[in-house]
Scaffold this motif. Sequence first.
Motif, PDB file in Angstrom:
ATOM      1  N   PHE A 198       8.567 -17.803  21.853  1.00 14.82           N
ATOM      2  CA  PHE A 198       7.879 -17.757  20.509  1.00 14.82           C
ATOM      3  C   PHE A 198       7.212 -18.936  20.268  1.00 14.82           C
ATOM      4  O   PHE A 198       6.336 -18.937  19.306  1.00 14.82           O
ATOM      5  CB  PHE A 198       9.317 -17.577  19.874  1.00 14.82           C
ATOM      6  N   GLU A 199       7.902 -20.014  20.500  1.00 10.79           N
ATOM      7  CA  GLU A 199       7.386 -21.568  20.407  1.00 10.79           C
ATOM      8  C   GLU A 199       5.686 -21.762  20.928  1.00 10.79           C
ATOM      9  O   GLU A 199       4.851 -21.825  19.885  1.00 10.79           O
ATOM     10  CB  GLU A 199       8.153 -23.073  21.084  1.00 10.79           C
ATOM     11  N   LYS A 200       5.197 -21.145  21.870  1.00  8.98           N
ATOM     12  CA  LYS A 200       3.755 -20.900  21.940  1.00  8.98           C
ATOM     13  C   LYS A 200       3.356 -20.114  21.374  1.00  8.98           C
ATOM     14  O   LYS A 200       1.933 -20.261  21.017  1.00  8.98           O
ATOM     15  CB  LYS A 200       3.040 -20.733  23.249  1.00  8.98           C
ATOM     16  N   ALA A 201       4.189 -19.412  21.265  1.00  6.47           N
ATOM     17  CA  ALA A 201       3.381 -18.358  20.356  1.00  6.47           C
ATOM     18  C   ALA A 201       2.689 -18.513  19.032  1.00  6.47           C
ATOM     19  O   ALA A 201       1.961 -18.246  18.328  1.00  6.47           O
ATOM     20  CB  ALA A 201       3.966 -15.998  19.903  1.00  6.47           C
ATOM     21  N   LYS A 202       3.720 -18.630  18.370  1.00  8.59           N
ATOM     22  CA  LYS A 202       3.584 -19.942  16.931  1.00  8.59           C
ATOM     23  C   LYS A 202       2.218 -21.104  17.212  1.00  8.59           C
ATOM     24  O   LYS A 202       1.057 -20.864  15.896  1.00  8.59           O
ATOM     25  CB  LYS A 202       4.862 -20.339  16.213  1.00  8.59           C
ATOM     26  N   ASP A 203       2.454 -21.824  18.484  1.00  9.05           N
ATOM     27  CA  ASP A 203       1.130 -22.082  18.389  1.00  9.05           C
ATOM     28  C   ASP A 203      -0.051 -21.614  18.082  1.00  9.05           C
ATOM     29  O   ASP A 203      -1.413 -22.595  17.326  1.00  9.05           O
ATOM     30  CB  ASP A 203       1.106 -22.990  19.634  1.00  9.05           C
ATOM     31  N   ASN A 204      -0.498 -20.851  18.566  1.00 13.60           N
ATOM     32  CA  ASN A 204      -1.261 -20.192  19.230  1.00 13.60           C
ATOM     33  C   ASN A 204      -1.643 -19.684  17.885  1.00 13.60           C
ATOM     34  O   ASN A 204      -3.230 -19.522  16.902  1.00 13.60           O
ATOM     35  CB  ASN A 204      -1.557 -18.755  19.879  1.00 13.60           C
ATOM     36  N   PHE A 205      -0.711 -18.439  16.868  1.00 10.38           N
ATOM     37  CA  PHE A 205      -0.860 -18.161  15.202  1.00 10.38           C
ATOM     38  C   PHE A 205      -1.716 -18.799  14.340  1.00 10.38           C
ATOM     39  O   PHE A 205      -2.144 -18.661  13.835  1.00 10.38           O
ATOM     40  CB  PHE A 205       0.033 -16.808  15.595  1.00 10.38           C
TER      41      PHE A 205
ATOM     42  N   ALA B   3      -2.688 -12.089  31.966  1.00 12.48           N
ATOM     43  CA  ALA B   3      -2.864 -11.890  30.616  1.00 12.48           C
ATOM     44  C   ALA B   3      -4.178 -13.519  29.957  1.00 12.48           C
ATOM     45  O   ALA B   3      -4.740 -13.790  29.987  1.00 12.48           O
ATOM     46  CB  ALA B   3      -2.855 -10.640  30.240  1.00 12.48           C
ATOM     47  N   ILE B   4      -2.962 -14.549  30.543  1.00 10.90           N
ATOM     48  CA  ILE B   4      -2.595 -15.349  29.516  1.00 10.90           C
ATOM     49  C   ILE B   4      -3.703 -16.069  30.417  1.00 10.90           C
ATOM     50  O   ILE B   4      -5.017 -16.933  29.261  1.00 10.90           O
ATOM     51  CB  ILE B   4      -1.249 -16.554  29.631  1.00 10.90           C
ATOM     52  N   ASN B   5      -3.652 -16.527  31.349  1.00  7.48           N
ATOM     53  CA  ASN B   5      -4.902 -17.295  32.881  1.00  7.48           C
ATOM     54  C   ASN B   5      -6.426 -16.413  31.768  1.00  7.48           C
ATOM     55  O   ASN B   5      -7.250 -18.062  31.962  1.00  7.48           O
ATOM     56  CB  ASN B   5      -4.622 -16.930  33.469  1.00  7.48           C
ATOM     57  N   MET B   6      -6.146 -15.523  31.976  1.00  9.99           N
ATOM     58  CA  MET B   6      -7.957 -15.324  31.742  1.00  9.99           C
ATOM     59  C   MET B   6      -8.251 -14.776  30.361  1.00  9.99           C
ATOM     60  O   MET B   6      -9.103 -15.618  30.062  1.00  9.99           O
ATOM     61  CB  MET B   6      -8.015 -13.349  31.626  1.00  9.99           C
TER      62      MET B   6
ATOM     63  N   GLU C 288     -16.578 -18.047  19.463  1.00 11.83           N
ATOM     64  CA  GLU C 288     -15.461 -17.335  18.725  1.00 11.83           C
ATOM     65  C   GLU C 288     -14.322 -17.391  18.537  1.00 11.83           C
ATOM     66  O   GLU C 288     -13.966 -16.264  20.346  1.00 11.83           O
ATOM     67  CB  GLU C 288     -16.376 -16.354  17.496  1.00 11.83           C
ATOM     68  N   SER C 289     -13.325 -18.213  18.593  1.00  9.37           N
ATOM     69  CA  SER C 289     -12.126 -18.113  19.662  1.00  9.37           C
ATOM     70  C   SER C 289     -11.215 -17.071  19.107  1.00  9.37           C
ATOM     71  O   SER C 289     -10.119 -17.213  19.393  1.00  9.37           O
ATOM     72  CB  SER C 289     -11.781 -19.577  20.160  1.00  9.37           C
ATOM     73  N   PHE C 290     -10.995 -17.284  17.765  1.00  9.67           N
ATOM     74  CA  PHE C 290     -10.245 -16.661  16.599  1.00  9.67           C
ATOM     75  C   PHE C 290      -9.172 -15.652  17.049  1.00  9.67           C
ATOM     76  O   PHE C 290      -8.222 -15.277  17.326  1.00  9.67           O
ATOM     77  CB  PHE C 290     -10.787 -16.182  15.837  1.00  9.67           C
TER      78      PHE C 290
ATOM     79  N   LEU D 111      -3.569 -14.391  22.842  1.00  6.02           N
ATOM     80  CA  LEU D 111      -3.305 -15.535  23.375  1.00  6.02           C
ATOM     81  C   LEU D 111      -1.294 -15.473  22.692  1.00  6.02           C
ATOM     82  O   LEU D 111      -0.655 -15.138  22.886  1.00  6.02           O
ATOM     83  CB  LEU D 111      -3.042 -16.850  23.583  1.00  6.02           C
ATOM     84  N   GLY D 112      -1.682 -15.105  21.373  1.00  2.00           N
ATOM     85  CA  GLY D 112      -0.191 -15.172  20.655  1.00  2.00           C
ATOM     86  C   GLY D 112       0.522 -13.683  20.658  1.00  2.00           C
ATOM     87  O   GLY D 112       1.976 -13.652  22.017  1.00  2.00           O
ATOM     88  N   MET D 113      -0.173 -12.997  21.351  1.00  2.00           N
ATOM     89  CA  MET D 113       0.211 -11.553  21.209  1.00  2.00           C
ATOM     90  C   MET D 113       1.238 -11.714  22.779  1.00  2.00           C
ATOM     91  O   MET D 113       2.366 -11.128  22.374  1.00  2.00           O
ATOM     92  CB  MET D 113      -0.460 -10.531  20.704  1.00  2.00           C
TER      93      MET D 113
END
Length: 466
Positions: A148-155, A117-120, A130-132, A138-140
């Motif tokens: 959690f580090e990458k999730a945080k970066d995306n949020f 899913a992340i790759n897609m 509009e990438s918001f 991605l965060g989810m």
Amino acid sequence: MALRPNENNDDSILKFESMLKTDDVYFFDADDFESIIHHYLNIGKIALGKKAIQIGLQQHPHSSEIKLLRVEVLVFEDNFEKAEQLLDELQTIDNKNDEIFIQRANILSKQDDHQGAINMLHKALLISDESFDIYSLLGMEYLFLDDFEKAKDNFVKCLQYDESDYSSLYNVIYCFEFLEDFDGAIVYLNDYLERNPYCEVAWHQLGKMYFTKEMFLEALAAFDFAIISDESFLGAYFEKGRVLERLGKYNEAIESYQTTISIDDPTSHAYLRIGRCHERLGNDDLAKYYYYNTVHEDPLLDKGWLAITEFYTKKKEFSKAQRYINKAINIDGENALYWKKSAKIFVALNNLDEADFAFKQAVDLGNYEIDTWQEWSAALQKLNDFHSAVQVLIQGLEFYPDNAEMCYLLSGLYLKTNQIDLAKEKLGIALQLNSEKAVFFKKKFPEFINVKWVKDIFSKNKKAST
């Protein structure tokens, strides 16, 4: 019959529902159908959404957006094969539509292929204006992977697009908390508040971070700013009360909790905190009043019954305490600490058979504290069930093999059951572990102090013989 261009979405929905009830056929443009479908999907009326999709595709068979909404419904219904087929068709027509990749990601996510899913979603990012929403998705997905580090970066990127997106703000702080990076959360929130000084949510979260760090004065200031930003913010008043409690300012804490009650309907949690404050102030009648209000407001709040139990336990009114701990156990029978508290109360009531049962429940539910084994064994001794008392201590020593007190106790119990060799062995081990605690043995088993071999083993150890 076409709709006039200036008719709003509500009119479109009313006309669509009128069409379903009659034999009339109304024409809607594709944008109207999208709005109608979104409306029904958002309020959970899937059947009407599907009907709108069906009619929409009859009137606009080449609309990619309506087809993508059909994909969304198919994915919701776990009909992944049909959804993939339709996405394949759409991609041959338009391979630059980010929604196609988002829906593919949705399918992979529902199939627990979160990396897929992340790759897609990263493919969607490459072609999206509009990438918001994509960063939020991605965060989810990273949360699903416990990254959690990458999730945080995306949020955080979501908030860079829209700083009023409180959902993303909560998710950022959730990631900081899970990473136990409370300092990082404090830095981030202070930076966010530099740009958004009247954001009550950020002040509230900052206060909670300071509270976790036991920086109570800073937490108090943060909650005050949250209240300044929104005078009706219940959570800020409640958290402020908790801080004031920790600072020993119980009257001010009560005032803060009372404010939550005056703003909205009373809550059992506010009553409970007020009761605890009054108890600490020595206002026993008021404490009892608020504890009873707690369980009246929410009879299923086990902590309310526990508070009443502890109130009567301190007053040594054990019969009342037992009645109320039973109510807590009836609500949460899997809580080991409730069973342990029940066992102690039964011991105080000299109801030792019930105490034995309650201690067993506590241990079976995972309470392996040292005093649990010792007090359970002591209850069995009072029942003259020395063999069971021995077995309890043997179990306890599996968790605390270097605990001298349990070894002294076990040695004495072996003596009571005429297992002399085992008694000698355990007493020797106990002395090796802590000879200064030999007084513990002498206090618990004074009848064995003058036994010759006991006197001999103590005399060989100067600290034990003093």
